[in-house]
Design a protein around this motif. Structure first.
Motif, PDB file in Angstrom:
ATOM      1  N   ASP A   1      94.951 -32.160 -46.743  1.00 49.27           N
ATOM      2  CA  ASP A   1      96.113 -31.604 -47.014  1.00 49.27           C
ATOM      3  C   ASP A   1      97.002 -32.394 -45.939  1.00 49.27           C
ATOM      4  OD1 ASP A   1      96.302 -29.521 -48.968  1.00 49.27           O
ATOM      5  OD2 ASP A   1      95.516 -28.105 -47.706  1.00 49.27           O
TER       6      ASP A   1
ATOM      7  N   ASP B   1      99.034 -31.430 -43.888  1.00 48.91           N
ATOM      8  CA  ASP B   1      99.335 -30.854 -42.449  1.00 48.91           C
ATOM      9  C   ASP B   1      98.013 -30.882 -41.511  1.00 48.91           C
ATOM     10  OD1 ASP B   1      97.945 -28.877 -43.690  1.00 48.91           O
ATOM     11  OD2 ASP B   1      99.526 -27.326 -42.923  1.00 48.91           O
TER      12      ASP B   1
ATOM     13  N   PRO C   1      95.945 -31.626 -38.581  1.00 46.39           N
ATOM     14  CA  PRO C   1      96.255 -32.337 -37.546  1.00 46.39           C
ATOM     15  C   PRO C   1      94.991 -33.770 -37.222  1.00 46.39           C
ATOM     16  CG  PRO C   1      96.378 -30.211 -36.984  1.00 46.39           C
ATOM     17  CD  PRO C   1      95.900 -30.217 -38.174  1.00 46.39           C
TER      18      PRO C   1
ATOM     19  N   TRP D   1      91.443 -32.986 -36.084  1.00 46.19           N
ATOM     20  CA  TRP D   1      90.465 -32.499 -37.277  1.00 46.19           C
ATOM     21  C   TRP D   1      90.116 -33.516 -38.254  1.00 46.19           C
ATOM     22  CZ3 TRP D   1      88.090 -28.769 -34.870  1.00 46.19           C
ATOM     23  CH2 TRP D   1      88.726 -27.936 -33.985  1.00 46.19           C
TER      24      TRP D   1
ATOM     25  N   ARG E   1      87.413 -35.688 -36.356  1.00 44.35           N
ATOM     26  CA  ARG E   1      86.331 -34.917 -36.155  1.00 44.35           C
ATOM     27  C   ARG E   1      85.429 -34.604 -37.287  1.00 44.35           C
ATOM     28  NH1 ARG E   1      85.014 -32.838 -31.335  1.00 44.35           N
ATOM     29  NH2 ARG E   1      83.928 -31.093 -32.504  1.00 44.35           N
ATOM     30  N   ASP E   2      86.387 -33.882 -38.283  1.00 49.18           N
ATOM     31  CA  ASP E   2      85.653 -33.162 -39.374  1.00 49.18           C
ATOM     32  C   ASP E   2      85.626 -33.979 -40.688  1.00 49.18           C
ATOM     33  OD1 ASP E   2      84.806 -31.257 -37.592  1.00 49.18           O
ATOM     34  OD2 ASP E   2      86.588 -29.895 -38.442  1.00 49.18           O
ATOM     35  N   TYR E   3      86.562 -34.865 -40.893  1.00 48.34           N
ATOM     36  CA  TYR E   3      86.548 -35.782 -42.065  1.00 48.34           C
ATOM     37  C   TYR E   3      85.969 -37.269 -41.737  1.00 48.34           C
ATOM     38  CZ  TYR E   3      89.943 -32.373 -43.867  1.00 48.34           C
ATOM     39  OH  TYR E   3      90.563 -31.110 -44.219  1.00 48.34           O
TER      40      TYR E   3
ATOM     41  N   LYS F   1      83.271 -37.434 -33.365  1.00 41.97           N
ATOM     42  CA  LYS F   1      83.623 -36.261 -32.656  1.00 41.97           C
ATOM     43  C   LYS F   1      83.684 -36.363 -31.312  1.00 41.97           C
ATOM     44  CE  LYS F   1      81.051 -33.534 -36.070  1.00 41.97           C
ATOM     45  NZ  LYS F   1      82.099 -32.624 -36.629  1.00 41.97           N
ATOM     46  N   GLY F   2      84.124 -37.639 -30.687  1.00 38.85           N
ATOM     47  CA  GLY F   2      84.099 -37.834 -29.378  1.00 38.85           C
ATOM     48  C   GLY F   2      85.461 -37.232 -28.935  1.00 38.85           C
TER      49      GLY F   2
ATOM     50  N   LYS G   1      88.045 -34.573 -28.383  1.00 40.81           N
ATOM     51  CA  LYS G   1      87.936 -33.073 -28.393  1.00 40.81           C
ATOM     52  C   LYS G   1      88.948 -32.252 -28.687  1.00 40.81           C
ATOM     53  CE  LYS G   1      83.609 -34.126 -27.156  1.00 40.81           C
ATOM     54  NZ  LYS G   1      82.338 -34.405 -28.223  1.00 40.81           N
ATOM     55  N   PHE G   2      88.790 -30.986 -28.885  1.00 41.35           N
ATOM     56  CA  PHE G   2      89.859 -29.646 -29.147  1.00 41.35           C
ATOM     57  C   PHE G   2      89.624 -29.190 -27.823  1.00 41.35           C
ATOM     58  CE2 PHE G   2      90.811 -25.689 -30.542  1.00 41.35           C
ATOM     59  CZ  PHE G   2      92.029 -25.812 -31.038  1.00 41.35           C
TER      60      PHE G   2
ATOM     61  N   GLY H   1      95.186 -27.177 -28.956  1.00 38.79           N
ATOM     62  CA  GLY H   1      95.912 -27.472 -30.061  1.00 38.79           C
ATOM     63  C   GLY H   1      97.523 -27.157 -29.779  1.00 38.79           C
TER      64      GLY H   1
ATOM     65  N   GLY I   1      81.678 -40.551 -25.407  1.00 39.25           N
ATOM     66  CA  GLY I   1      82.059 -39.723 -26.708  1.00 39.25           C
ATOM     67  C   GLY I   1      80.860 -39.566 -27.501  1.00 39.25           C
TER      68      GLY I   1
ATOM     69  N   LEU J   1      80.621 -27.759 -29.727  1.00 39.92           N
ATOM     70  CA  LEU J   1      81.731 -28.143 -30.786  1.00 39.92           C
ATOM     71  C   LEU J   1      81.481 -28.994 -31.860  1.00 39.92           C
ATOM     72  CD1 LEU J   1      84.919 -26.681 -31.429  1.00 39.92           C
ATOM     73  CD2 LEU J   1      85.754 -28.856 -30.330  1.00 39.92           C
ATOM     74  N   ASP J   2      80.544 -30.071 -31.466  1.00 37.94           N
ATOM     75  CA  ASP J   2      80.378 -31.048 -32.165  1.00 37.94           C
ATOM     76  C   ASP J   2      79.226 -30.970 -33.282  1.00 37.94           C
ATOM     77  OD1 ASP J   2      82.230 -32.578 -30.688  1.00 37.94           O
ATOM     78  OD2 ASP J   2      80.620 -32.999 -29.185  1.00 37.94           O
TER      79      ASP J   2
END
Ligand code: FES
Ligand code: FES
Lengths: 161, 723
Positions: A18, A20, A22, A25, A28-30, A34-35, A37-38, A41, B208, B214-215
């Motif tokens: 999508d 929008d 950020p 994410w 990290r997720d796509y 993952k280094g 961090k969140f 927000g 990292g 969370l990971d």
């Protein structure tokens, strides 16, 4: 769903997401990096700091649709791929991390600072690093490690001359 | 300076994926299990002589760490205790986090207990194993065990220097009986303990690569964002998710529950294929909540005003030496004051997150940043009503915790949702959830009374008034009883002050529904604020320097040495320039004494913090650099607790929801920090929390020394000080 091309750590990635979402994410997720961090927000903690064309930015504030395919995105995974970056080396020498969760962001901010100001003074460190929170309280060591990294860079420069 | 670590890049040092990947861990009784193995691979398998130690025939040494790491370095300092006695080099050891199974005993990182509670048991485990390996070698050589010694994972013959590796001995050793009282090394024989060591796990934390809660990525998992009641404990009346399900990626909404230790509250979960969609879905939910009167009961001001009312009456006595009130009444030189501390949130930068997979057969697998795998395993079995064998825990690294991730509400939410869906569910709280939902450090009122005679503090009464963790959370405190946890921490036995005329410690429980829990240093930060500011005020009343006034009432040599060291390191007796001042405080918590000195300078309408020096006596310790790091961290967290906002409720809703309105200290606000460690051979004390309690009172006392303004209620806006 819209498709995007992003250049992350010098590699191109095709991403369907999508408009929008950020960048934090997306990374990290796509993309599975993952280094980064969140933590908040809202651009308040700096845990998500990455480089966009060499400048430190909070990736929780960047929507994917606003990042051009030509923009160079660098994450913590991209700064010391072959050998550790001086900043990472200094971080280890001074044993900066406690939990380490904030440190990807801290390191990205420090790398950007030293690129702009190879010989920072306390005030420069305050300005460049004030956006990065550390709940474990590693600030004193972060400051010393930045000075250490600056010295390491300087040594390399003199040696190479 | 730190010793150089010969290897700086040991990616395999921590196997964050846990025991499961090893796949070779065999049961408690190594002999029985060895028989079950086929003969051709038996030699390659590690043998478990002791639950914490695995030795492979190829001489690979694996140590199980039973205390999860939240940043305090237990991942290395706890195994170091085993390695020291086992005579293995930490460089050659693989460390694996325990999974909650009862054979590892208590596994909660908390109460600053990891080193002090395991100091003997884990060293004994290492020493017993070493003795068995030596016995096995002596048997092979047919010589007495005293003719052998162990070093660097080998047993040597003293006469000719021949050796066997542990791997060559492990099978024979595993058949021997375990010595019950193995001989432990003396402090001067230590090669690892007490020596500065680099943390190997930091390599992954600067690149990292370290895997935090969370990971966690589990194949097939879905994400959940959970809407909790804006007023904690609000009852769910209705849900309208018509806008939610239009969002691409959203799968469904599910009424959910948040299970706290003593109660369960309503919530609504949005399940999606990615976290962003779930969180957008959460924002699009239209939910009605029943306030249930919470708009008046969730109120920090209302609670504090009841504390002040209670302060006018006598409390329940913990301890009393002589009749304090009668002495106080007749005293000529006395003070009667109150000190306040606010509710505080933990705000670890990694928010609460957990991934759970409840399978069709009823078993569950959990991946989460958690402080207590053992407790979690039992608690989740109870929660899902399954046997403990059906619970598998994978401890992820914690991105900070400070007490928060010992509370299992977020883990149970993941279990609840996965139980409904039977697929892996990853719950991620937002910062809003983290700050608004609690639990918090309790706010406390200290009513202090004291008197001085002949330039000496002679009478002291600390009346603590507030909510009790034991009472509210664990329902373990009768109305006519004083909270024993707080009693122990505020006792003369703990703080060592000797008041020759009268000393009293008392307690009144003022209840609140605002949820509370342990927060770094538990009650000690609340107790320390009243105690150490008041000592300072009495010192001034007595016309004495605050450090001297403390020495006058302290006989304990360790306390005196800590104060003397603080004076030396800060040049305490040298006058500061006009406009600057110093404040000190000393507390003992978790068996460790810490004194702190803060120097401040006038700046505008307030002060600027120049430097903080702390001196810590934690007895014998594992890693000097970790002790320093923890104390530095405690200084930062202590300053935050003193000068940044506390938690405020407005009509039942927590008024803060992120770091912008619940700020913590930033680097540009951080003064210079120095930490010194007292060397001795006393029993180990806790290190993770003990440095925090003296910080706020040292700061309050520094403000007074600098400006003449006495602040008695936290937090303090140091940029704008008014009397
Ligand atoms: S998550 Fe982006 S600044 Fe906090
Ligand atoms: S090292 Fe834990 S938050 Fe910075």
């Amino acid at each position: 769903m819209p498709k995007y091309i992003l250049t992350i750590n010098k590699k191109q990635h095709r991403i369907e997401a999508d408009s929008d979402v950020p960048l934090v994410w997306v990374l990290r997720d796509y993309v599975g990096l993952k280094g980064t961090k969140f933590g908040c927000g809202i651009a308040s903690c700096g845990a998500c700091t990455i480089h966009l064309n060499g400048n430190p930015v909070r990736s929780c504030q960047l929507k994917i649709s606003t990042v051009p395919a030509t923009a160079q995105i660098t994450t913590i995974e991209g700064i010391g791929e072959q050998v550790l970056h001086n900043v990472q080396q200094a971080w280890l020498e001074l044993q900066v991390p406690q939990c380490g969760y904030c440190q990807s962001g801290q390191i990205m901010s420090a790398v950007a600072l030293l690129r702009k100001k190879p010989n920072p003074i306390d005030k420069d460190i305050d300005t460049a690093m004030a956006g990065n929170l550390c709940r474990c309280g590693t600030y004193e060591r972060i400051r010393q490690a930045i000075y250490r990294a600056a010295k390491m860079e300087a040594e390399v420069v003199t040696r190479d001359k | 300076m730190l010793a150089e670590s010969p290897k700086t890049n040991r990616r395999d040092f921590i196997k964050t994926s846990g025991l499961a990947t090893l796949g070779l861990l065999i049961g408690l009784d190594a002999k029985a299990n060895l028989l079950n193995l086929s003969s051709d691979n038996a030699a390659a398998l590690p043998v478990e002589i002791n639950p914490f130690i695995l030795i492979g025939a190829d001489n690979t040494i694996t140590i199980i760490n039973p205390r999860p790491c939240m940043g305090q370095g237990t991942i290395q300092s706890v195994p170091a205790m085993i390695a020291e006695e086992l005579e293995v080099d930490m460089e050659n050891v693989t460390i694996i986090q325990s999974d909650g199974k009862s054979k590892y005993g208590a596994q909660t990182s908390g109460n600053s207990s990891s080193i002090r509670r395991l100091w003997l048991p884990l060293r004994k485990a290492g020493a017993a194993t070493k003795e068995m390996l030596i016995e096995a070698a002596s048997g092979k050589w047919s010589i007495a065990p005293t003719q052998c010694y162990a070093e660097n994972a080998k047993v040597f013959r003293k006469d000719n220097g021949q050796s066997f590796t542990y791997g060559e001995l492990v099978e024979a050793a595993s058949k021997l009986s375990v010595p019950q009282e193995p001989v432990l090394k003396q402090k001067n024989e230590f090669k690892i303990l007490g020596k500065p060591a680099k943390r190997f796990d930091l390599d992954d934390r600067v690149t990292g690569k370290a895997v935090y809660g969370l990971d966690i990525d589990v194949p097939g998992m879905v994400y959940a964002a959970i809407l909790h009641s804006p007023m904690i404990f609000g009852k769910l009346v209705s849900i309208d998710d018509s806008e939610v399900i239009k969002i691409p990626g959203v799968i469904k909404t599910i009424p959910c529950e948040r299970t706290m230790i003593y109660t369960t509250t309503d919530s609504v979960a949005v399940i999606a294929s990615n976290w962003w969609a779930a969180s957008k879905g959460r924002s699009a939910l239209k939910v009605a909540w029943d306030k249930n009167g919470l708009d008046t009961t969730l109120d920090n001001k209302e609670y504090m005003s009841r504390c002040y009312t209670a302060a006018k009456k006598d409390g329940i006595r913990f301890e009393e030496f002589n009749d304090f009130q009668s002495k106080f009444e007749t005293s000529q030189s006395k003070l009667d004051l109150t000190y306040e501390t606010p509710f505080l949130s933990h705000v670890p930068i990694e928010p609460e997150t957990a991934t759970a997979h409840v399978k069709e057969d009823g078993s569950v697998e959990i991946w989460a940043p958690l402080q207590g795998p053992g407790e979690t395993l039992e608690e989740i079995a109870r929660y899902l009503n399954i046997s403990t064998e059906k619970v598998k825990i994978h401890v992820a690294l914690m991105g900070g915790s400070f007490g928060r991730k010992a509370y299992m509400d977020f883990i149970k939410e993941a279990c609840f949702l996965s139980n409904k869906l039977k697929i892996p569910v990853k719950v991620i709280w937002t910062r809003d959830d983290d700050i608004r939902q609690g639990p918090y450090r309790p706010a406390l009122l200290s009513h202090m009374q004291g008197f001085v005679e002949d330039g000496k503090i002679k009478g002291f009464h600390h009346h603590m008034i507030g909510e009790s963790i034991l009472g509210q959370v664990f329902k373990g405190l009768a109305d006519d009883k004083a909270d024993p946890w707080i009693g122990e921490e505020s006792s003369p036995n703990n703080n060592k002050y000797i008041f020759t005329e009268a000393h009293k410690v008392s307690w009144t429980n003022v209840k609140t529904v605002i949820p509370i829990m342990w927060w770094r240093s538990v009650n000690a930060s609340n107790i320390g604020w009243g105690q150490e500011c008041f000592i300072d005020e009495l010192a001034h009343l007595a016309g004495k320097d605050p450090l001297q006034a403390r020495l006058d009432i302290l006989e304990d040599e360790r306390f005196r040495k800590v104060l003397a060291t603080l004076a030396e390191k800060t040049n305490y007796h040298q006058k500061l320039p006009q406009g600057s001042g110093r404040g000190i405080a000393i507390t003992r918590a978790f068996g460790t004494i810490v004194a702190c000195c803060i120097t401040a300078t006038k700046s505008g309408n307030g002060v600027k913090l120049d430097s903080v020096v702390s001196v810590i006596d934690c007895g014998i310790y594992v890693n000097a650099d970790t002790v320093k790091a923890q104390t530095e961290g405690n200084i930062i967290m202590g300053i935050t607790a003193a000068i940044k906002p506390g938690i405020v409720f407005n009509k039942g809703v927590c008024a803060q929801n992120n770091y912008n309105n619940y700020p913590i200290l930033r680097i540009n606000e951080t003064p210079k920090i120095e930490v010194y460690i007292i060397e001795n051979a006393e029993a180990p004390g806790g290190v993770g929390e003990a440095g925090l309690p003296p910080v706020a009172p040292a700061l309050g006392n520094a403000i007074f020394a600098t400006t003449g303004i006495r602040k008695r209620n936290l937090p303090i806006d140091i940029t704008n000080l008014t009397a």
